[in-house]
Design an enzyme around this catalytic site. Structure first.
Site, PDB file in Angstrom:
ATOM      1  N   GLY B  40      19.345  -8.326 -52.282  1.00 23.84           N
ATOM      2  CA  GLY B  40      20.660  -8.375 -51.637  1.00 23.84           C
ATOM      3  C   GLY B  40      20.644  -7.520 -50.390  1.00 23.84           C
ATOM      4  N   GLY B  42      23.588  -6.958 -48.313  1.00 24.93           N
ATOM      5  CA  GLY B  42      24.919  -6.610 -47.818  1.00 24.93           C
ATOM      6  C   GLY B  42      24.931  -5.138 -47.445  1.00 24.93           C
ATOM      7  N   ALA B  44      25.365  -2.430 -49.180  1.00 23.34           N
ATOM      8  CA  ALA B  44      24.569  -1.560 -50.053  1.00 23.34           C
ATOM      9  C   ALA B  44      23.080  -1.835 -49.872  1.00 23.34           C
ATOM     10  CB  ALA B  44      24.985  -1.758 -51.511  1.00 23.34           C
ATOM     11  N   GLY B  45      22.697  -3.100 -49.904  1.00 25.77           N
ATOM     12  CA  GLY B  45      21.278  -3.444 -49.857  1.00 25.77           C
ATOM     13  C   GLY B  45      20.640  -3.144 -48.509  1.00 25.77           C
ATOM     14  N   SER B 284      43.863  -9.720 -44.592  1.00 28.18           N
ATOM     15  CA  SER B 284      43.601  -8.295 -44.840  1.00 28.18           C
ATOM     16  C   SER B 284      44.809  -7.482 -45.288  1.00 28.18           C
ATOM     17  CB  SER B 284      43.061  -7.667 -43.560  1.00 28.18           C
ATOM     18  OG  SER B 284      43.081  -6.269 -43.667  1.00 28.18           O
ATOM     19  N   ARG B 330      46.778  -2.796 -54.795  1.00 29.26           N
ATOM     20  CA  ARG B 330      46.671  -4.254 -54.882  1.00 29.26           C
ATOM     21  C   ARG B 330      47.139  -4.829 -56.205  1.00 29.26           C
ATOM     22  NH1 ARG B 330      40.821  -4.725 -51.762  1.00 29.26           N
ATOM     23  NH2 ARG B 330      41.734  -4.349 -49.714  1.00 29.26           N
TER      24      ARG B 330
END
Lengths: 251, 659
Positions: B40, B42, B44-45, B284, B330
């Site tokens: 991955g 993204g 983090a990756g 958003s 949320r």
């Protein structure tokens, strides 16, 4: 379906990079509120049910930001409307009875993988050649230490919104990647953090761009006209200026 | 097996500093011999792969997309939190920590969350150094906005495309390491199995999505940075390709799954328009800074929203939660929207939507401010709209354009119609303080792990966590493990563990290809999504969850008899990729329902209708459920549940109140 429209699709089918391709004709009934890719989902469901091979196409976020979708629709990358990607195009932009021709993003440097999917890894290699600031994790100073005037930050951001889809290459009669490269060069040349490497960067990126086989720019402006993020043509001028300065400096 | 979270001893504020200063190190010469697999790319990756390569490790990175830059972090819109206190409004590391624990409804770990708050400021510094063009003030300093669940302005942003800019920063760092030869990148590759040798993760099996060939890759450690599993609901704001496969295979190889039922349903998404819908689009949370949410006070009021006078509108969030108003977290905002729609006050063609209206702030906040800057006295409405529109356009232009593309309505003129949609999963692979799963050498970072957001994530905290894990946590914590692996030589991939794992993958692929039933993969995914949304979505009941489990089991059985995958295994075959992912979702869905059924309380995004206060708020049961449920896979439909008790030493837990 209450308010469907019927369209005829002429879709480029090609089994893999080495085989020859051709257009196939399909009829699809679509709802005007569907996105263009959802219409392709409907077509593929139809094809699979009939025991046929579905059309391969790239797509992921379906909200215009990942840059994965890549169809040439009626001769225009990302279709007839300006400022959007294929995934943001909706069937309400077409009429009942329309014939729609769909092809992959064509360029020598973008080989066809299958049908409408192409290989755009050349873009990654251009970034790997110089599209970065050489700063290792942990090296940074406080973010507000270097003030950047709002106008500069906004201009850098405008160039940085490029999604790397390749529509610029596809639109260009020379398959030039200069809008893509110019956008990154411009972003980093504007910001103080990118200034240290600005000359070596532009030379390395342009060299890689040439090595990938992208064509030269003849100032037609089709790239900027078709760019879904409306990256301005001026980034190419900036890149040329940066390149010239670097060359004059013996880089 | 008892779960050891490995939270360091000592004062909360000193845990990470002490850990970092005493963690075992690997010397540079040894780092060159240690190989790390990152799945991955993204936030983090990409950040982990780049940082580890900069440190000298040999890294292999994998993504299923055609480029690492396309990972779904790219679509994050609103912003990233950091405790910088640039606005001088009372922010601090402790306050960010406190807001996150409270926002998560007291189901997250203190130690991890405090560390997250501590490193948050360094993330902004790092990104700015990379050339990320955050929004700035005229004086050249960074700009901030507010997000839900907080009363300070700590969110950094780049218009409505912050995720894109942060990911491109991490991607450029990653590409730099690829160019330097420190990272080998595998685009269009999907991880299908974790390879374990002597109990430790030692590599993966990946499928080259173009040729269809299976490949074996060795690593001294494997990092899963593969995102969340919201697509189990079919319709979500996730990208089409987002999936649970890597995490699920890891789970079936021994990694426990933490709090699988904790799902975030985001309040402001564009409503479903038809049965053909393939995904939902988020608007958003930052829009709640300037948009006011309302429904008509009268049921079935079909007037044009602009014709409904002020006194006939119910600004229900401002009414119910005066302290936080439109900026409640949320989960609270989503439930309130559902409550209004279920009660018959919804708007739009489907009546499953509420208004998000910018007119008031557009005119009164921005229009007036601009008019007074220009010295216009007593501006008329037309002038106010014109001036305010410019400001709104600069702040949210791309979101407004996106809305118009999808709905064919102009949100500058009429209020947006929005409804909650699945957006993020707080649950994920269980990890300890070092981000290691229950399989030694196997780590999970970013949304793929369960660790920091409890039962509800605050807005602008996903980007923060992804980058914290990749840039500033794993580079240290991985040393604890790898310092003991310096004697381990690279294991040849003809080792029987690799051969067996590859065979397992091949068997599954062959089975999928061989069924040739009468139903498409898509149709199964859609049906699974229906079950999950109706019975394991915003409102859950014991009865519904029991039904869901039975229905999913049945659907899974049908899938393995009836699915039709066209083409062949050894070619570019997106339908086959999708079939494998849906097969895993069909197993995960059952576990999510099981987890939701066992948790006899409501907390954060997990709302069990049986457990609510008289006012309809979530009713936690701290005596019985103040723990992380970590599920161990035994067999199909058979799991053992392990508990990690949550200890709150620094925060007094209380009923969450935003009133």
């Amino acid at each position: 379906m209450e308010k469907g429209i019927n369209v005829t699709l002429k879709v480029w089918r090609q089994k893999n990079e080495t085989s020859a391709g051709s257009f196939e004709t399909y009829k699809v009934q679509a709802n005007p509120d569907m996105s263009f890719l959802e219409m392709f989902d409907v077509l593929n469901e139809q094809l699979i049910t009939e025991g046929k091979d579905p059309v391969a196409f790239d797509h992921d976020c379906r909200e215009g930001i990942c840059g994965m979708c890549s169809m040439v629709i009626n001769g225009r990358p990302h279709g007839p409307k300006g400022g959007i990607t294929t995934c943001q195009l909706h069937m309400r932009s077409f009429k009942d009875g329309d014939i729609i021709v769909v092809e992959p993003f064509r360029a020598n440097s973008f080989g066809v993988i299958k049908d409408l999917s192409v290989d755009r890894t050349a873009f990654d290699r251009i970034i790997a050649a110089g599209g970065f600031v050489s700063v290792n994790t942990g090296n940074a100073v406080d973010a507000n230490n270097i003030l950047i005037p709002k106008e500069i930050a906004d201009k850098a951001f405008e160039a940085a919104t490029c999604i790397g889809c390749g529509a610029c290459v596809s639109a260009c009669k020379n398959a030039s990647a200069m809008l893509f490269v110019g956008a990154k060069v411009t972003q980093l040349a504007l910001l103080p953090q990118g200034k240290a490497e600005r000359q070596s960067r532009v030379v390395a990126m342009v060299n890689q761009m040439d090595a990938e086989g992208f064509g030269a720019c003849t100032n037609t402006g089709a790239c900027a006209a078709e760019c879904p993020k409306e990256i301005p043509l001026s980034v190419i001028a900036t890149m040329n200026r940066e390149y010239l300065a670097a060359k004059l400096n013996g880089k | 097996m008892t779960l050891d979270s490995k939270i360091p001893e000592g004062q909360l504020s000193e845990k990470w500093t002490k850990y970092r200063s005493s963690v075992a190190l690997v010397n540079p010469a040894n780092k060159r011999n240690l190989e790390i697999i990152v799945v991955g790319t993204g936030l983090a990756g990409a950040s982990a792969a780049a940082s580890l390569a900069e440190m000298g490790y040999k890294v292999k990175a994998f993504c299923f997309q055609d480029s690492p830059r396309r990972a779904h972090s790219i679509a994050a819109q609103g912003g990233i939190n950091a405790a910088k206190n640039y606005q001088n409004d009372g922010d601090s590391v402790y306050r960010l920590f406190y807001d996150t624990i409270k926002g998560g409804d007291y189901r997250a770990r203190e130690g991890n969350v405090h560390r997250l708050a501590e490193v948050s400021a360094s993330i902004i510094d790092q990104c700015v150094a990379q050339g990320v063009p955050f929004a700035r003030e005229y004086g050249g300093t960074l700009s901030n906005r507010s997000f839900g669940g907080t009363q300070v302005q700590r969110t950094f942003y780049a218009a409505g495309q912050t995720g894109q800019q942060l990911l491109l920063g991490a991607y450029s760092a990653l590409e730099r390491q690829i160019g330097l030869g420190n990272v080998k990148m595998y685009n269009r590759h999907e991880m299908l199995e974790v390879v374990k040798i002597d109990g430790k993760a030692r590599g993966i099996i990946a499928r080259d999505l173009i040729s269809g060939e299976l490949e074996r890759h060795f690593g001294h450690a494997v990092l899963l940075c593969t995102g969340g599993y919201g697509n189990v609901f079919y319709l979500s704001t996730n990208a089409m390709g987002s999936n649970v496969t890597a995490a699920w295979k890891a789970h079936k190889t021994g990694a426990f799954f933490g709090n699988p039922c904790f799902t975030q349903i985001h309040p402001t998404c564009i409503p479903v328009s038809g049965h053909y819908q393939s995904k939902l689009t988020l608007m958003s949370e930052s829009l709640r800074n300037d948009g006011r949410i309302w429904v008509p006070k009268a049921k079935g009021d079909n007037r044009n929203p602009n014709d409904i006078p002020e006194e006939e509108r119910d600004y229900y969030l401002e009414r119910r939660y005066p302290a936080f108003g439109n900026l409640v977290p949320r989960d609270v905002a989503s439930r309130a929207a559902k409550e209004r729609c279920d009660a018959g006050y919804g708007v739009g063609p489907s009546k499953m939507a509420v208004y998000l209206d910018f007119r008031f702030n557009l005119m009164n906040k921005y229009g007036r401010a601009e008019a007074s800057k220009l010295g216009i006295e007593n501006p008329d409405d037309e002038t106010l709209v014109k001036l305010g529109k410019e400001v709104i356009k600069e702040k949210y232009g791309n979101l407004f354009d996106m809305y118009k593309q999808i709905t064919d309505e102009d949100p500058y003129e009429v209020p947006m119609r929005i409804y909650p949609a699945v957006h993020y999963t707080m649950g994920g692979l269980w990890v300890d303080y070092e981000l290691m799963t229950t399989v030694p050498g196997l780590y999970a970072l970013g949304e793929a792990n369960f660790s920091d957001h409890g039962a509800n994530r605050l807005g602008a905290s996903a980007l923060m966590q992804g980058l914290a894990d990749g840039y500033f946590v794993i580079p240290y914590t991985i040393g604890t493990y790898l310092s003991k692996e310096i004697a381990t030589k690279s294991i040849p991939t003809d080792h029987e563990a690799f051969v067996e794992a590859e065979k397992r993958c091949a068997d599954v692929l062959d089975t999928l290809m061989g069924i040739q039933g009468g139903q498409t993969v898509e149709s199964f995914h859609r049906r699974l999504g229906q079950i999950m949304w109706n019975k394991c979505g915003m409102g859950r009941t014991a009865e519904g969850l029991k039904e869901a489990i039975a229905e999913i089991q049945q659907l899974r059985e049908e899938f393995w008899k009836e699915v039709r995958v066209p083409g062949s295994r050894f070619e570019f075959n997106p339908e086959l990729e999708k079939a494998g992912r849906v097969a895993d979702f069909l197993e995960l869905g059952e576990l999510m329902c099981k987890d939701a059924l066992h948790r006899n309380e409501s907390c954060g995004g997990h709302f069990r209708e049986e457990y609510q206060t008289e006012e309809g708020e979530a009713m936690r049961d701290d005596d019985n459920f103040k723990y992380v449920a970590a599920w161990e896979f035994k067999n199909m439909s058979d799991w053992d549940m392990h508990k990690e008790n949550l200890v709150y030493e620094n925060i007094k837990i209380a009923q969450r109140s935003y009133k």
